[in-house]
Enzyme design. Sequence first.
Site, PDB file in Angstrom:
ATOM      1  CE  LYS A   9      -3.179   0.105   6.792  1.00  0.00           C
ATOM      2  NZ  LYS A   9      -2.650  -0.825   5.767  1.00  0.00           N
ATOM      3  CE1 TYR A  49      -5.214  -5.186   8.904  1.00  0.00           C
ATOM      4  CE2 TYR A  49      -4.197  -4.792  11.040  1.00  0.00           C
ATOM      5  CZ  TYR A  49      -4.491  -4.373   9.756  1.00  0.00           C
ATOM      6  OH  TYR A  49      -4.074  -3.143   9.327  1.00  0.00           O
ATOM      7  CG  PHE A  57       0.039 -11.455   5.489  1.00  0.00           C
ATOM      8  CD1 PHE A  57      -1.050 -10.711   5.922  1.00  0.00           C
ATOM      9  CD2 PHE A  57      -0.121 -12.281   4.391  1.00  0.00           C
ATOM     10  CE1 PHE A  57      -2.280 -10.781   5.288  1.00  0.00           C
ATOM     11  CE2 PHE A  57      -1.342 -12.370   3.732  1.00  0.00           C
ATOM     12  CZ  PHE A  57      -2.433 -11.618   4.190  1.00  0.00           C
ATOM     13  NE  ARG A  85     -11.050   0.026  -0.871  1.00  0.00           N
ATOM     14  CZ  ARG A  85     -10.131  -0.683  -0.245  1.00  0.00           C
ATOM     15  NH1 ARG A  85      -9.859  -0.442   1.019  1.00  0.00           N
ATOM     16  NH2 ARG A  85      -9.458  -1.617  -0.867  1.00  0.00           N
ATOM     17  CB  THR A  91      -3.475  -2.829  -1.631  1.00  0.00           C
ATOM     18  OG1 THR A  91      -4.894  -2.913  -1.450  1.00  0.00           O
ATOM     19  CG2 THR A  91      -2.789  -3.360  -0.395  1.00  0.00           C
ATOM     20  NE  ARG A 102      -3.347   2.138   0.841  1.00  0.00           N
ATOM     21  CZ  ARG A 102      -4.303   1.223   0.958  1.00  0.00           C
ATOM     22  NH1 ARG A 102      -4.860   0.684  -0.124  1.00  0.00           N
ATOM     23  NH2 ARG A 102      -4.708   0.840   2.146  1.00  0.00           N
ATOM     24  CG  ASN A 112      -1.013   0.192   2.649  1.00  0.00           C
ATOM     25  OD1 ASN A 112      -1.276   0.410   3.823  1.00  0.00           O
ATOM     26  ND2 ASN A 112      -1.565  -0.795   1.971  1.00  0.00           N
ATOM     27  CG  HIS A 115      -8.145  -0.250   6.982  1.00  0.00           C
ATOM     28  ND1 HIS A 115      -8.144  -1.447   6.311  1.00  0.00           N
ATOM     29  CD2 HIS A 115      -9.384  -0.107   7.508  1.00  0.00           C
ATOM     30  CE1 HIS A 115      -9.332  -2.016   6.445  1.00  0.00           C
ATOM     31  NE2 HIS A 115     -10.103  -1.221   7.169  1.00  0.00           N
ATOM     32  CD  GLU A 126     -12.933  -2.560   8.358  1.00  0.00           C
ATOM     33  OE1 GLU A 126     -12.098  -3.403   7.985  1.00  0.00           O
ATOM     34  OE2 GLU A 126     -13.083  -1.462   7.772  1.00  0.00           O
TER      35      GLU A 126
END
Length: 149
Positions: A9, A49, A57, A85, A91, A102, A112, A115, A126
């Site tokens: 990100k 998203y 949000f 993951r 998260t 993270r 964070n 993704h 995705e």
Amino acid sequence: MERTFLMIKPDGVQRGLISEIIGRFEKKGFTLVGMKFMAVPRELAEKHYGVHRERPFFAGLVDFITSSPVVAMVWEGEDVIASARKIIGATKPQEADPGTIRGDLGLTVGRNIIHGSDAPDTAEAEIALWFTAAELVSWKTSATSWLYE
């Protein structure tokens, strides 16, 4: 082999963490089959998203992901979705285990760093959203036989 979508990100890019993050997946033994350094068009961000469209949000997510370049990637390997993951961590960075991306590098849930697809159907959707088939390279590293055979 399974594939997953990962994205560094804007905060990860701005903080100079691209090589650190990519290195963690390479060291695990996964194969990078697609990568783009890109500015995210608003339309793509809204599609990505889209599941959160009705949430309060949503606008903030879209604004953040379009605020600076990202690194969009597709990684391949055995059980890569679940493994990625675990490498990424929870998260909320304050809840992420030490040793995860993270847990080691994240600051807040809104910043964070990375993704990662959470399931096979999400990964497939995705990947198709961010990459064309022609942008993905199927190949085997010389380490493949040491990892899987």
